[in-house]
Scaffold this motif. Structure first.
Motif, PDB file in Angstrom:
ATOM      1  N   TYR A 160       0.835  -1.214   0.000  1.00 39.68           N
ATOM      2  CA  TYR A 160       0.000   0.000   0.000  1.00 39.68           C
ATOM      3  C   TYR A 160       0.868   1.261   0.000  1.00 39.68           C
ATOM      4  CZ  TYR A 160      -4.768  -1.783   0.675  1.00 39.68           C
ATOM      5  OH  TYR A 160      -5.998  -2.344   0.492  1.00 39.68           O
ATOM      6  N   GLU A 161       1.924   1.264   0.802  1.00 38.68           N
ATOM      7  CA  GLU A 161       2.754   2.471   0.867  1.00 38.68           C
ATOM      8  C   GLU A 161       3.637   2.595  -0.378  1.00 38.68           C
ATOM      9  OE1 GLU A 161       2.231   4.891   2.864  1.00 38.68           O
ATOM     10  OE2 GLU A 161       1.168   4.028   4.576  1.00 38.68           O
ATOM     11  N   GLN A 162       3.988   1.458  -0.975  1.00 37.09           N
ATOM     12  CA  GLN A 162       4.705   1.538  -2.257  1.00 37.09           C
ATOM     13  C   GLN A 162       3.786   2.155  -3.312  1.00 37.09           C
ATOM     14  OE1 GLN A 162       6.096  -2.176  -4.087  1.00 37.09           O
ATOM     15  NE2 GLN A 162       7.784  -1.088  -5.082  1.00 37.09           N
TER      16      GLN A 162
ATOM     17  N   GLU B 235       5.367  12.081   3.059  1.00 35.04           N
ATOM     18  CA  GLU B 235       4.840  11.457   4.269  1.00 35.04           C
ATOM     19  C   GLU B 235       4.598   9.964   4.042  1.00 35.04           C
ATOM     20  OE1 GLU B 235       3.346  15.631   6.078  1.00 35.04           O
ATOM     21  OE2 GLU B 235       1.777  14.149   5.766  1.00 35.04           O
ATOM     22  N   ASP B 236       4.000   9.627   2.900  1.00 34.53           N
ATOM     23  CA  ASP B 236       3.833   8.194   2.620  1.00 34.53           C
ATOM     24  C   ASP B 236       5.201   7.533   2.399  1.00 34.53           C
ATOM     25  OD1 ASP B 236       1.011   7.888   2.880  1.00 34.53           O
ATOM     26  OD2 ASP B 236       0.787   9.061   1.057  1.00 34.53           O
ATOM     27  N   PHE B 237       6.132   8.296   1.855  1.00 34.05           N
ATOM     28  CA  PHE B 237       7.493   7.783   1.705  1.00 34.05           C
ATOM     29  C   PHE B 237       8.080   7.423   3.074  1.00 34.05           C
ATOM     30  CE2 PHE B 237      12.132   8.731   0.743  1.00 34.05           C
ATOM     31  CZ  PHE B 237      12.321   7.646  -0.092  1.00 34.05           C
ATOM     32  N   ASP B 238       7.823   8.260   4.047  1.00 24.92           N
ATOM     33  CA  ASP B 238       8.305   7.970   5.406  1.00 24.92           C
ATOM     34  C   ASP B 238       7.548   6.802   6.033  1.00 24.92           C
ATOM     35  OD1 ASP B 238      10.178   9.144   7.582  1.00 24.92           O
ATOM     36  OD2 ASP B 238       8.293   8.774   8.643  1.00 24.92           O
ATOM     37  N   HIS B 239       6.248   6.682   5.744  1.00 20.69           N
ATOM     38  CA  HIS B 239       5.479   5.543   6.284  1.00 20.69           C
ATOM     39  C   HIS B 239       6.088   4.213   5.820  1.00 20.69           C
ATOM     40  CE1 HIS B 239       1.634   8.272   6.487  1.00 20.69           C
ATOM     41  NE2 HIS B 239       2.536   8.588   7.382  1.00 20.69           N
ATOM     42  N   LEU B 240       6.484   4.184   4.550  1.00 22.42           N
ATOM     43  CA  LEU B 240       7.087   2.958   4.017  1.00 22.42           C
ATOM     44  C   LEU B 240       8.307   2.550   4.847  1.00 22.42           C
ATOM     45  CD1 LEU B 240       7.294   0.798   1.756  1.00 22.42           C
ATOM     46  CD2 LEU B 240       8.525   2.491   0.373  1.00 22.42           C
TER      47      LEU B 240
ATOM     48  N   GLU C 187      -1.082   5.314  14.702  1.00 22.91           N
ATOM     49  CA  GLU C 187      -0.507   6.639  14.426  1.00 22.91           C
ATOM     50  C   GLU C 187      -0.537   6.949  12.927  1.00 22.91           C
ATOM     51  OE1 GLU C 187       3.406   7.264  16.094  1.00 22.91           O
ATOM     52  OE2 GLU C 187       3.598   9.224  15.123  1.00 22.91           O
ATOM     53  N   ILE C 188      -0.114   5.991  12.105  1.00 24.35           N
ATOM     54  CA  ILE C 188      -0.098   6.241  10.655  1.00 24.35           C
ATOM     55  C   ILE C 188      -1.532   6.277  10.111  1.00 24.35           C
ATOM     56  CG2 ILE C 188       0.657   5.341   8.418  1.00 24.35           C
ATOM     57  CD1 ILE C 188       3.270   4.478   9.725  1.00 24.35           C
ATOM     58  N   GLY C 189      -2.419   5.483  10.702  1.00 23.39           N
ATOM     59  CA  GLY C 189      -3.831   5.519  10.289  1.00 23.39           C
ATOM     60  C   GLY C 189      -4.432   6.917  10.432  1.00 23.39           C
TER      61      GLY C 189
ATOM     62  N   VAL D 159      -2.774   9.666  10.172  1.00 16.53           N
ATOM     63  CA  VAL D 159      -2.199  10.509   9.117  1.00 16.53           C
ATOM     64  C   VAL D 159      -2.936  10.270   7.798  1.00 16.53           C
ATOM     65  CG1 VAL D 159      -0.115  11.081   7.817  1.00 16.53           C
ATOM     66  CG2 VAL D 159       0.054  10.498  10.245  1.00 16.53           C
ATOM     67  N   GLU D 160      -3.375   9.049   7.561  1.00 15.95           N
ATOM     68  CA  GLU D 160      -4.081   8.795   6.297  1.00 15.95           C
ATOM     69  C   GLU D 160      -5.406   9.571   6.257  1.00 15.95           C
ATOM     70  OE1 GLU D 160      -2.263   7.742   4.127  1.00 15.95           O
ATOM     71  OE2 GLU D 160      -0.804   6.402   5.070  1.00 15.95           O
ATOM     72  N   GLU D 161      -6.042   9.766   7.394  1.00 18.72           N
ATOM     73  CA  GLU D 161      -7.242  10.634   7.405  1.00 18.72           C
ATOM     74  C   GLU D 161      -6.853  12.056   7.006  1.00 18.72           C
ATOM     75  OE1 GLU D 161      -9.758  13.759   8.634  1.00 18.72           O
ATOM     76  OE2 GLU D 161      -7.963  13.332   9.789  1.00 18.72           O
TER      77      GLU D 161
END
Ligand code: FE2
Ligand code: FE2
Ligand code: FE2
Ligand code: FE2
Length: 407
Positions: free
Chosen positions: A102-104, A132-137, A228-230, A232-234
């Motif tokens: 998903y993050e890729q 931000e998604d790059f950091d989530h990965l 925490e990441i969830g 951020v997705e909101e």
């Protein structure tokens, strides 16, 4: 060259219903030859989920029986499409392995859209959340190393780098600072409209995925990271959906949804390497053209408008493509890692007053730490060093820290 789907009939809606056995497709291998086959599947699932939820919302906001019946009929088909697409995901992969996919998706979709986005304001919004998604990965990859003892590069195969972006703890902002200015429907480039619709659908399904699967984790640090990441997705969904013009009618919006699905299935078909999956993209492309014809009929019947008034004469000739975007991401990281938001604008961290809402919000949610930081520290302690996959050299902003043994 692009094509005009309004000039094609596709497969009529009343010929689109399939049996359970047809929908229960054989899944992909857990490690497909091309990781981007997996990302295409994840994206198209998000697109189908958005089309379904949009249709439900539309149905709850109309009292027209003919419209309700038409929506119910095409929604049932969209729901079957969602099954046929998402059931390609291999059951042997853990939630965390799918999360890395998903993050890729988020990284290489967002970067590609930004690179091809003609409107500077929309490009800015894409670049902003890209980091931000790059950091989530990177955070999830460290969790994967920590709890499953495996490297995320098995999944991403070096096509997407894994290294810190804008750090996750810094993503938490006051909600009023996550709303952007919207484009105007009369003047927006049709390509831009599709870019925004696509990223909204993708971020929305990531938000939904973490909302539902986060608590399936056992380890407290994993549960905390998903939580925490969830959140951020909101923020990302709120950020991107605020770019859409809210003044489009429901029927115009339905037509835009179907047109975007046509464009995306065509894109997947043009770029797919797996012949079996390619067949599914082609079938669904023809379904979507049929669905679009029905949306066009509804627009003519109930608004007296021709679909040609709303759609470009042909779809973009360049397919939306999953491909490496490494240098692009590095450049955005180096230039904008310290960017924050202030109402509808962006503001760099060093310009932000000390009493800004951002700092107040941060002081509450990060008061006793951030799981995004803790997961990397825990992995450093467990393995001697954190996990990264920097295929193109050291991170331009955050070079790998010295480990205790090397210091
Ligand atoms: Fe669909
Ligand atoms: Fe993310
Ligand atoms: Fe995101
Ligand atoms: Fe559709």
């Amino acid at each position: 060259m692009g094509f005009n789907p309004l000039e094609h009939k596709g497969i009529p809606i009343d010929e689109q219903l399939r049996s359970w056995k047809e929908l229960n497709v054989d899944p992909l291998p857990a490690r497909p030859d091309d990781p981007y086959t997996m990302t295409r599947v994840i994206l198209m699932n998000g697109i189908e989920v958005e089309s379904i939820m949009f249709s439900h919302q539309f149905a709850r906001n109309t009292d027209n029986p003919e419209l309700k019946r038409s929506l119910a009929t095409s929604r049932r088909i969209e729901q079957q499409q969602q099954k046929a697409v998402n059931w390609l995901l291999p059951g042997e992969n853990t939630v965390l392995e799918t999360t890395i996919g998903y993050e890729q998706v988020a990284v290489d979709l967002t970067a590609w859209l930004a690179r091809n986005e003609p409107d500077p304001n929309l490009k800015m919004a894409l670049d902003f959340a890209l980091l931000e998604d790059f950091d989530h990965l990177y955070r999830y990859a460290n969790l994967y190393d920590l709890i499953q003892g495996r490297y995320a590069s098995e999944l991403t195969q070096g096509l997407t780098e894994i290294t810190p972006g804008r750090p996750t703890f810094a993503h938490h902002r006051d909600p009023v600072d996550m709303l952007r200015r919207h484009y105007a429907t009369q003047t927006v480039n049709p390509l831009s409209r599709m870019h925004v619709m696509t990223i909204v659908a993708a971020e929305q399904q990531t938000m939904n995925y973490y909302m539902n699967t986060g608590p399936s984790q056992m380890e407290p640090i994993a549960r905390g990271l998903y939580l925490e990441i969830g959140q951020v997705e909101e923020e990302h969904v709120s950020h991107y959906e605020s770019l859409l013009d809210p003044l489009d009618s429901w029927l115009a919006n339905l037509l835009f949804h179907e047109a975007n699905e046509v464009y995306l299935y065509w894109s997947m078909l043009e770029t797919e390497s797996d012949p079996r999956v390619k067949q599914l993209w082609e079938l669904h492309l023809n379904f979507e053209i049929g669905q679009m014809q029905e949306a066009a009929r509804l627009l003519r019947t109930f608004e007296g408008r021709e679909p040609e008034e709303l759609l470009p004469p042909e779809l973009p000739g360049i397919p939306l493509t999953f491909e490496p975007n490494k240098q692009y991401v590095r450049d955005v990281l180096a230039a904008t890692v310290d960017l924050r938001t202030d109402l509808e604008d962006y503001m760099s961290l060093d310009q932000m007053p000390e009493d800004h809402r951002f700092h107040q919000y941060q002081a509450i949610v990060n008061k006793d730490g951030s799981y995004g930081e803790e997961v990397v520290e825990a992995n450093r302690e467990a393995r001697g060093q954190e996990y990264r996959d920097e295929t193109d050299g050291p991170n331009p902003v955050f070079p790998m820290p010295q480990t205790a043994g090397q210091a």
